[in-house]
Write an enzyme that holds these catalytic residues in place. Structure first.
Site, PDB file in Angstrom:
ATOM      1  N   LYS A  91       0.813  -1.224   0.000  1.00  0.00           N
ATOM      2  CA  LYS A  91       0.000   0.000   0.000  1.00  0.00           C
ATOM      3  C   LYS A  91       0.846   1.273   0.000  1.00  0.00           C
ATOM      4  O   LYS A  91       0.435   2.299  -0.524  1.00  0.00           O
ATOM      5  CB  LYS A  91      -0.943   0.011   1.194  1.00  0.00           C
ATOM      6  CG  LYS A  91      -1.980  -1.102   1.125  1.00  0.00           C
ATOM      7  CD  LYS A  91      -3.378  -0.586   1.154  1.00  0.00           C
ATOM      8  CE  LYS A  91      -4.397  -1.633   0.753  1.00  0.00           C
ATOM      9  NZ  LYS A  91      -4.329  -2.869   1.537  1.00  0.00           N
ATOM     10  N   GLU A 113      -9.542   6.735   3.450  1.00  0.00           N
ATOM     11  CA  GLU A 113     -10.391   5.765   4.146  1.00  0.00           C
ATOM     12  C   GLU A 113      -9.503   4.579   4.499  1.00  0.00           C
ATOM     13  O   GLU A 113      -8.475   4.352   3.856  1.00  0.00           O
ATOM     14  CB  GLU A 113     -11.524   5.296   3.227  1.00  0.00           C
ATOM     15  CG  GLU A 113     -11.149   4.179   2.236  1.00  0.00           C
ATOM     16  CD  GLU A 113     -10.120   4.582   1.172  1.00  0.00           C
ATOM     17  OE1 GLU A 113      -9.968   5.785   0.931  1.00  0.00           O
ATOM     18  OE2 GLU A 113      -9.476   3.673   0.599  1.00  0.00           O
ATOM     19  N   SER A 380       1.656  -9.922  -0.918  1.00  0.00           N
ATOM     20  CA  SER A 380       1.315  -8.495  -0.852  1.00  0.00           C
ATOM     21  C   SER A 380       1.661  -7.854   0.480  1.00  0.00           C
ATOM     22  O   SER A 380       1.878  -6.647   0.554  1.00  0.00           O
ATOM     23  CB  SER A 380      -0.163  -8.293  -1.167  1.00  0.00           C
ATOM     24  OG  SER A 380      -0.968  -9.108  -0.335  1.00  0.00           O
TER      25      SER A 380
HETATM   26  C1  LIG Z   1      -5.140  -3.982   1.308  1.00  0.00           C
HETATM   27  C2  LIG Z   1      -4.416  -5.237   1.086  1.00  0.00           C
HETATM   28  C3  LIG Z   1      -4.772  -6.135   0.053  1.00  0.00           C
HETATM   29  C4  LIG Z   1      -5.955  -5.937  -0.840  1.00  0.00           C
HETATM   30  O1  LIG Z   1      -5.958  -4.781  -1.605  1.00  0.00           O
HETATM   31  P1  LIG Z   1      -5.640  -4.773  -3.169  1.00  0.00           P
HETATM   32  O2  LIG Z   1      -5.946  -3.374  -3.555  1.00  0.00           O
HETATM   33  O3  LIG Z   1      -6.518  -5.776  -3.820  1.00  0.00           O
HETATM   34  O4  LIG Z   1      -4.210  -5.108  -3.322  1.00  0.00           O
HETATM   35  C5  LIG Z   1      -3.996  -7.262  -0.145  1.00  0.00           C
HETATM   36  N1  LIG Z   1      -2.941  -7.531   0.648  1.00  0.00           N
HETATM   37  C6  LIG Z   1      -2.581  -6.720   1.672  1.00  0.00           C
HETATM   38  C7  LIG Z   1      -1.412  -7.105   2.506  1.00  0.00           C
HETATM   39  C8  LIG Z   1      -3.306  -5.547   1.921  1.00  0.00           C
HETATM   40  O5  LIG Z   1      -2.941  -4.745   2.942  1.00  0.00           O
END
Ligand SMILES: *Cc1c(COP(=O)(O)O)cnc(C)c1O
Length: 398
Positions: A91, A113, A380
Site C-alpha cells: 500500500k 479511508e 502483498s
Molecule cells: C489492502 C491489502 C490487500 C488488498 O488490496 P488490493 O488493492 O486488492 O491489493 C492485499 N494484501 C494486503 C497485505 C493488503 O494490505
C-alpha cells in the site's frame, strides 16, 4: 483483441470505471487527472518518487525462489516480496505516489479511508514524511478490531475519525471520506487506497503499483532467462494484483490469475468473490461487478481478511476478465488459513491473511500450469498484523 491499457476519455475500461460522483467533485477529479498526467511525464517527479521508493520503502523488493514450495508442487515458484516494504505491505507504493502528487497539486491536507488500517497506516506514514496534514476515516467496528493500527496512525501524527454509519466498516468510511472531499475540495486531496473509485484513481493507483510488475519482470528474466507461465495475486480492490499484472499485458503467454475471498460459503453475504456472485452495477464512484441483491442494494460481505472484504472490484480487472486476459478464482477462509501455515512452515515467511489467499489457491492453480513451469506469487504483505486473528480463529489463546 489488443488489451486496452488506458481508459478512454471518460475513464472507462470497456463497460467499467467512469465517474459516478457529485457534480462538485468533477473539477477536482479533472485537476488530479491533468496534474497526474503532467507528473507522469515529468522526469523530476519520477526521479523523486523512485528515490523515496528506494531510500524509504526499501525497493526494489526481492524476488525469492520458494524452493520447498516448488518441490511440493513440481513447478518453479517465485515470491514477489511486497511484505518487505516499509510498513509491511504494497500500500505504501501508492500512498507515497499520491502524497507527492498532492504536493504538486498544491493541496496540503490529505484524507483517506481505511478498512483494516493498512492503507491508513501507509497514508499516515507518507504524510509524516512529506509534511502533509492527514485525516483517516475508519468504521468504528474496524477501529475496535484493528486497535493497534489506530494507535499507529495516531503515533504518526494522523487524526483518525470513527465512522458510526451503516455497518461501521470500510464502505461507510469511503462514503464519509467522499463527503469530506466534497466539503473541503479546495485544500484537500483524497488518497484512495486501491485501484478503485472514480477516474483517474483506478488508472493512477495501478500506475503507482506497477513498480511491482516492472521489477518482477526484470528480476524473473534475470533469474530464469524467460517470462513466467503465470502470475498469481489476491484481489481485494485489485491494486497489488493489477500492479503485478499490468507490465506483463503485452506478454500474451503469461497468464494472470487473481484470487478473490471465498469466505465461508457461496451465498451472498458469505464471501467477497465479486466475479462469482456479483453483477454489473455502480458503487462508490465507478461501474464494475458488485455484490448486490435483486434490487441493486449492495450486500454485506465476509472474509477472514479485512483487506479483501469489499463488495466491488477495480474496473480494469472486470475489463481484463471480459477479454479473457485474466482469470479469477476464489479461496475460502479455511484454505487461506492453511496457506498461512504452508508458507510459514515451508519458506519461513508468515504472509498477511490477504496474501495467504494466493498461497491457499496454489493446489488448484499449479495443476493448470505445465510441469516445471514458472509461477510468480505476490506476497502483498506480511502477517504480523494478523497473528492475533489467526490465533483466535484457531482457538489459541495468546
Ligand atoms: C489492502 C491489502 C490487500 C488488498 O488490496 P488490493 O488493492 O486488492 O491489493 C492485499 N494484501 C494486503 C497485505 C493488503 O494490505
Amino acid at each position: 483483441m489488443k488489451p486496452q491499457t488506458l481508459p478512454d476519455e471518460k475513464g472507462r475500461f470497456g463497460l467499467y470505471g467512469g465517474r459516478y460522483v457529485p457534480e462538485t467533485l468533477i473539477p477536482a477529479l479533472d485537476e488530479v487527472t491533468r496534474i497526474y498526467g503532467e507528473a507522469k511525464a515529468d522526469p523530476v517527479f519520477q526521479t523523486e518518487l523512485l528515490r523515496l521508493l528506494r531510500e524509504f520503502v526499501g525497493r526494489p523488493t526481492q524476488l525469492t525462489f520458494a524452493g520447498r514450495l516448488s518441490a511440493k508442487y513440481g513447478r518453479r515458484i517465485w515470491l514477489k516480496r511486497e511484505d518487505l516494504c516499509h510498513t509491511g505491505a504494497h500500500k505504501i507504493n501508492n500512498a507515497i505516489g499520491q502524497a507527492l502528487l498532492a504536493k504538486r497539486i498544491g493541496k496540503k491536507r490529505i484524507i483517506a479511508e481505511t478498512g483494516a488500517g493498512q492503507h491508513g497506516v501507509a497514508t499516515a506514514t507518507a504524510c509524516a514524511l512529506l509534511e502533509l496534514k492527514c485525516r483517516v476515516y475508519m468504521g468504528v467496528e474496524d477501529m475496535r478490531r484493528q486497535a493497534p493500527n489506530v494507535f499507529r496512525m495516531r503515533l504518526l501524527g494522523t487524526e483518525v475519525i470513527g465512522v458510526e454509519s451503516g455497518t461501521k466498516t470500510l464502505k461507510d468510511a469511503v462514503n464519509e471520506a467522499l463527503r469530506d472531499w466534497v466539503t473541503n475540495v479546495n485544500d484537500t486531496h483524497y488518497i484512495i487506497g486501491s485501484a478503485l473509485g472514480p477516474h483517474p484513481y483506478p488508472m493512477m493507483v495501478r500506475d503507482f503499483q506497477s513498480i511491482i510488475g516492472r521489477e518482477a519482470r526484470a528480476q524473473i528474466l534475470e533469474k530464469e532467462g524467460r517470462l513466467p507461465d503465470a502470475l498469481v495475486a489476491c484481489v481485494g480492490g485489485g491494486s497489488n494484483s493489477i500492479g503485478l499484472f499490468h507490465p506483463f499485458i503485452p506478454d500474451t503467454s503469461v497468464r494472470f490469475i487473481g484470487v478473490e475471498a471465498g469466505g465461508i460459503g457461496k451465498l451472498l453475504g458469505e464471501h467477497a468473490a465479486r466475479f462469482d456472485g456479483g453483477t454489473y452495477g455502480v458503487f462508490q464512484g465507478m461501474a464494475s461487478y458488485v455484490l448486490q441483491d435483486g434490487d441493486g442494494q449492495v450486500v454485506g460481505t465476509h472474509s477472514v481478511s479485512a483487506g479483501l472484504d469489499y463488495a466491488s472490484i477495480g474496473p480494469e480487472h472486470a475489463w481484463l476478465r471480459d477479454q479473457g486476459r485474466a482469470e479469477y478464482l476464489r479461496c475460502s477462509d479455511d484454505e487461506a488459513l492453511r496457506g498461512v501455515h504452508l508458507l510459514a512452515e515451508t519458506e519461513g515467511i508468515i504472509p498477511a491473511l490477504e496474501s495467504a489467499h494466493a498461497i491457499g489457491a496454489l493446489d488448484r492453480i499449479t495443476a493448470t500450469v505445465p510441469k516445471d513451469g514458472i509461477i510468480i506469487v505476490n506476497v502483498s504483505g506480511r502477517g504480523d498484523k494478523d497473528v492475533a486473528e489467526i490465533a483466535r480463529k484457531e482457538g489459541v489463546a495468546l
